[in-house]
Scaffold this motif. Structure first.
Motif, PDB file in Angstrom:
ATOM      1  N   ALA A  79      85.456  28.982  22.699  1.00  0.00           N
ATOM      2  CA  ALA A  79      85.966  27.641  22.749  1.00  0.00           C
ATOM      3  C   ALA A  79      84.971  26.921  23.468  1.00  0.00           C
ATOM      4  CB  ALA A  79      87.184  27.556  23.074  1.00  0.00           C
ATOM      5  N   VAL A  80      84.593  27.338  24.643  1.00  0.00           N
ATOM      6  CA  VAL A  80      83.669  26.611  25.512  1.00  0.00           C
ATOM      7  C   VAL A  80      82.277  26.706  24.846  1.00  0.00           C
ATOM      8  CG1 VAL A  80      82.292  26.687  27.549  1.00  0.00           C
ATOM      9  CG2 VAL A  80      84.869  27.250  27.511  1.00  0.00           C
ATOM     10  N   ALA A  81      81.859  27.852  24.228  1.00  0.00           N
ATOM     11  CA  ALA A  81      80.544  27.769  23.487  1.00  0.00           C
ATOM     12  C   ALA A  81      80.529  26.788  22.365  1.00  0.00           C
ATOM     13  CB  ALA A  81      80.239  28.891  23.195  1.00  0.00           C
ATOM     14  N   LYS A  82      81.518  26.486  21.529  1.00  0.00           N
ATOM     15  CA  LYS A  82      81.584  25.532  20.768  1.00  0.00           C
ATOM     16  C   LYS A  82      81.458  23.955  21.310  1.00  0.00           C
ATOM     17  CE  LYS A  82      82.334  23.966  16.357  1.00  0.00           C
ATOM     18  NZ  LYS A  82      81.505  24.267  15.558  1.00  0.00           N
ATOM     19  N   ALA A  83      82.262  23.875  22.256  1.00  0.00           N
ATOM     20  CA  ALA A  83      82.236  22.618  22.946  1.00  0.00           C
ATOM     21  C   ALA A  83      80.845  22.165  23.249  1.00  0.00           C
ATOM     22  CB  ALA A  83      83.524  22.338  23.771  1.00  0.00           C
ATOM     23  N   VAL A  84      80.114  23.281  23.787  1.00  0.00           N
ATOM     24  CA  VAL A  84      78.884  22.944  24.632  1.00  0.00           C
ATOM     25  C   VAL A  84      77.750  22.734  23.421  1.00  0.00           C
ATOM     26  CG1 VAL A  84      76.704  24.139  25.679  1.00  0.00           C
ATOM     27  CG2 VAL A  84      79.192  24.052  26.432  1.00  0.00           C
ATOM     28  N   LEU A 126      92.273  29.572  34.357  1.00  0.00           N
ATOM     29  CA  LEU A 126      90.919  30.050  33.423  1.00  0.00           C
ATOM     30  C   LEU A 126      90.104  28.770  32.966  1.00  0.00           C
ATOM     31  CD1 LEU A 126      89.347  32.293  31.934  1.00  0.00           C
ATOM     32  CD2 LEU A 126      90.993  31.955  30.065  1.00  0.00           C
ATOM     33  N   HIS A 127      88.958  28.776  33.631  1.00  0.00           N
ATOM     34  CA  HIS A 127      88.351  27.448  33.285  1.00  0.00           C
ATOM     35  C   HIS A 127      86.753  27.746  33.558  1.00  0.00           C
ATOM     36  CE1 HIS A 127      88.458  27.312  37.778  1.00  0.00           C
ATOM     37  NE2 HIS A 127      87.639  26.393  37.746  1.00  0.00           N
ATOM     38  N   THR A 128      85.943  26.855  32.827  1.00  0.00           N
ATOM     39  CA  THR A 128      84.492  27.073  32.783  1.00  0.00           C
ATOM     40  C   THR A 128      83.735  25.665  33.073  1.00  0.00           C
ATOM     41  OG1 THR A 128      84.488  28.778  31.245  1.00  0.00           O
ATOM     42  CG2 THR A 128      82.354  27.844  31.433  1.00  0.00           C
ATOM     43  N   HIS A 129      82.860  25.830  34.236  1.00  0.00           N
ATOM     44  CA  HIS A 129      82.106  24.656  34.522  1.00  0.00           C
ATOM     45  C   HIS A 129      80.681  24.816  33.547  1.00  0.00           C
ATOM     46  CE1 HIS A 129      84.155  23.242  37.797  1.00  0.00           C
ATOM     47  NE2 HIS A 129      84.566  24.652  38.025  1.00  0.00           N
ATOM     48  N   ALA A 130      80.486  23.933  32.712  1.00  0.00           N
ATOM     49  CA  ALA A 130      79.072  24.011  31.920  1.00  0.00           C
ATOM     50  C   ALA A 130      78.287  22.915  32.465  1.00  0.00           C
ATOM     51  CB  ALA A 130      79.385  23.613  30.377  1.00  0.00           C
ATOM     52  N   ILE A 131      77.182  23.420  33.310  1.00  0.00           N
ATOM     53  CA  ILE A 131      76.454  22.471  34.211  1.00  0.00           C
ATOM     54  C   ILE A 131      75.172  22.186  33.073  1.00  0.00           C
ATOM     55  CG2 ILE A 131      75.050  22.175  36.123  1.00  0.00           C
ATOM     56  CD1 ILE A 131      78.107  22.696  36.663  1.00  0.00           C
ATOM     57  N   VAL A 132      75.205  21.047  32.565  1.00  0.00           N
ATOM     58  CA  VAL A 132      74.120  20.572  31.808  1.00  0.00           C
ATOM     59  C   VAL A 132      73.190  19.924  32.647  1.00  0.00           C
ATOM     60  CG1 VAL A 132      73.441  18.969  29.816  1.00  0.00           C
ATOM     61  CG2 VAL A 132      75.857  19.781  30.091  1.00  0.00           C
ATOM     62  N   LEU A 133      72.082  20.647  32.698  1.00  0.00           N
ATOM     63  CA  LEU A 133      70.727  20.390  33.669  1.00  0.00           C
ATOM     64  C   LEU A 133      70.132  18.912  33.045  1.00  0.00           C
ATOM     65  CD1 LEU A 133      69.417  23.775  34.292  1.00  0.00           C
ATOM     66  CD2 LEU A 133      70.748  22.606  35.686  1.00  0.00           C
ATOM     67  N   SER A 155      82.987  12.960  26.031  1.00  0.00           N
ATOM     68  CA  SER A 155      83.502  13.969  26.966  1.00  0.00           C
ATOM     69  C   SER A 155      84.947  14.320  26.591  1.00  0.00           C
ATOM     70  CB  SER A 155      83.423  13.663  28.381  1.00  0.00           C
ATOM     71  OG  SER A 155      84.417  12.393  28.864  1.00  0.00           O
ATOM     72  N   LYS A 156      85.841  13.192  26.052  1.00  0.00           N
ATOM     73  CA  LYS A 156      87.160  13.555  25.736  1.00  0.00           C
ATOM     74  C   LYS A 156      87.114  14.512  24.383  1.00  0.00           C
ATOM     75  CE  LYS A 156      89.405   9.927  28.518  1.00  0.00           C
ATOM     76  NZ  LYS A 156      90.649   9.237  28.649  1.00  0.00           N
ATOM     77  N   TYR A 157      86.249  13.803  23.476  1.00  0.00           N
ATOM     78  CA  TYR A 157      86.314  14.645  22.178  1.00  0.00           C
ATOM     79  C   TYR A 157      85.870  16.172  22.646  1.00  0.00           C
ATOM     80  CZ  TYR A 157      83.985  16.354  17.987  1.00  0.00           C
ATOM     81  OH  TYR A 157      83.538  17.073  17.002  1.00  0.00           O
ATOM     82  N   LEU A 158      84.962  16.137  23.450  1.00  0.00           N
ATOM     83  CA  LEU A 158      84.650  17.774  23.892  1.00  0.00           C
ATOM     84  C   LEU A 158      85.745  18.285  24.355  1.00  0.00           C
ATOM     85  CD1 LEU A 158      81.107  17.091  25.468  1.00  0.00           C
ATOM     86  CD2 LEU A 158      81.444  17.657  22.979  1.00  0.00           C
ATOM     87  N   GLY A 159      86.724  18.013  25.133  1.00  0.00           N
ATOM     88  CA  GLY A 159      87.726  18.723  25.530  1.00  0.00           C
ATOM     89  C   GLY A 159      88.785  18.654  24.345  1.00  0.00           C
ATOM     90  N   ALA A 160      88.962  17.918  23.569  1.00  0.00           N
ATOM     91  CA  ALA A 160      89.783  18.133  22.349  1.00  0.00           C
ATOM     92  C   ALA A 160      89.109  19.166  21.562  1.00  0.00           C
ATOM     93  CB  ALA A 160      90.019  16.769  21.864  1.00  0.00           C
ATOM     94  N   ALA A 161      87.926  19.218  21.232  1.00  0.00           N
ATOM     95  CA  ALA A 161      87.358  20.187  20.475  1.00  0.00           C
ATOM     96  C   ALA A 161      87.541  21.633  21.037  1.00  0.00           C
ATOM     97  CB  ALA A 161      85.919  19.877  20.197  1.00  0.00           C
ATOM     98  N   TYR A 162      87.312  21.617  22.363  1.00  0.00           N
ATOM     99  CA  TYR A 162      87.574  23.008  23.077  1.00  0.00           C
ATOM    100  C   TYR A 162      88.928  23.650  22.797  1.00  0.00           C
ATOM    101  CZ  TYR A 162      89.374  25.917  26.831  1.00  0.00           C
ATOM    102  OH  TYR A 162      90.072  26.837  27.707  1.00  0.00           O
ATOM    103  N   ARG A 163      90.001  22.420  23.130  1.00  0.00           N
ATOM    104  CA  ARG A 163      91.502  23.047  22.811  1.00  0.00           C
ATOM    105  C   ARG A 163      91.567  23.272  21.696  1.00  0.00           C
ATOM    106  NH1 ARG A 163      91.532  18.899  26.556  1.00  0.00           N
ATOM    107  NH2 ARG A 163      91.894  17.195  24.918  1.00  0.00           N
ATOM    108  N   ALA A 164      90.929  22.729  20.463  1.00  0.00           N
ATOM    109  CA  ALA A 164      91.324  22.938  19.134  1.00  0.00           C
ATOM    110  C   ALA A 164      91.009  24.222  18.835  1.00  0.00           C
ATOM    111  CB  ALA A 164      90.788  21.812  18.148  1.00  0.00           C
ATOM    112  N   GLU A 165      89.654  24.716  19.282  1.00  0.00           N
ATOM    113  CA  GLU A 165      88.942  25.946  18.845  1.00  0.00           C
ATOM    114  C   GLU A 165      89.835  27.076  19.708  1.00  0.00           C
ATOM    115  OE1 GLU A 165      85.986  28.294  17.362  1.00  0.00           O
ATOM    116  OE2 GLU A 165      86.439  26.332  17.126  1.00  0.00           O
ATOM    117  N   LEU A 166      90.317  26.596  20.893  1.00  0.00           N
ATOM    118  CA  LEU A 166      90.928  27.759  21.856  1.00  0.00           C
ATOM    119  C   LEU A 166      92.201  28.056  20.963  1.00  0.00           C
ATOM    120  CD1 LEU A 166      91.368  29.755  24.224  1.00  0.00           C
ATOM    121  CD2 LEU A 166      92.608  27.406  25.283  1.00  0.00           C
ATOM    122  N   ALA A 167      93.039  26.895  20.315  1.00  0.00           N
ATOM    123  CA  ALA A 167      94.140  27.427  19.552  1.00  0.00           C
ATOM    124  C   ALA A 167      93.724  28.107  18.494  1.00  0.00           C
ATOM    125  CB  ALA A 167      94.878  25.717  19.329  1.00  0.00           C
TER     126      ALA A 167
END
Length: 167
Positions: A79-84, A126-133, A155-167
């Motif tokens: 889910a994190v990979a998809k949001a990134v 459980l959380h991931t920090h994705a540091i965008v250089l 950024s809110k959309y990315l969080g929603a996309a993460y949660r949708a993919e995780l679900a």
């Protein structure tokens, strides 16, 4: 800790994030002798990157970490990979053409992901920090500072996309 992004691939960054290379990139050093920012600020206001943090709901963290469900951790990572990937679609850089500043969609990022399993209070989270250089490669092959406006707007959309993919 792992790399993600088309920019990371272009730089030959795969697998585990190495501390020294990460520090070099944070400082804007693409390779020895090639720095993205010649006038890097030395104060605390220098923008070296942005932290996109993706956190699983508490119930998911409990199931994954307390009950040891490895499949949930894998689902979180996917889910994190998809949001990134979605963030990467919004990568931009500035470009001067005939004295006029334009914005170019670059579609590439250099991202270092760091997964954590506890909160500051030491409870399961459980959380991931994705540091965008603060770098992206333009179509002319030049590495430039990232124009992160579009990424921050969604950024809110990315969080929603993460949660949708995780679900």
């Amino acid at each position: 800790m792992e790399w993600q992004g088309e920019g990371a691939k272009d730089l030959g960054l795969e697998g585990t994030v190495e501390k020294e290379r990460f520090k070099e990139l944070l400082a804007g050093q693409i390779k020895p002798g090639q720095e993205i920012r010649q006038d890097t600020r030395k104060d605390s206001k220098a923008r070296i990157g942005i932290d996109l943090t993706f956190s699983a709901p508490k119930s998911v963290s409990m199931q994954a970490l307390v009950h040891g469900d490895v499949e949930i951790i894998k689902a979180h990572d996917r889910a994190v990979a998809k949001a990134v990937e979605l963030a990467e679609q919004r990568a931009q850089a500035r470009k001067k053409t005939k004295g006029k500043t334009e914005v170019e969609n670059t579609g590439n990022l250099v991202v270092a992901k760091f997964r954590h399993e506890t909160s500051r209070e030491r409870d399961p989270q459980l959380h991931t920090h994705a540091i965008v250089l603060n770098m992206t490669k333009r179509s002319d092959g030049q590495w430039r500072a990232l124009r992160n406006d579009e990424i921050l707007k969604v950024s809110k959309y990315l969080g929603a996309a993460y949660r949708a993919e995780l679900a």
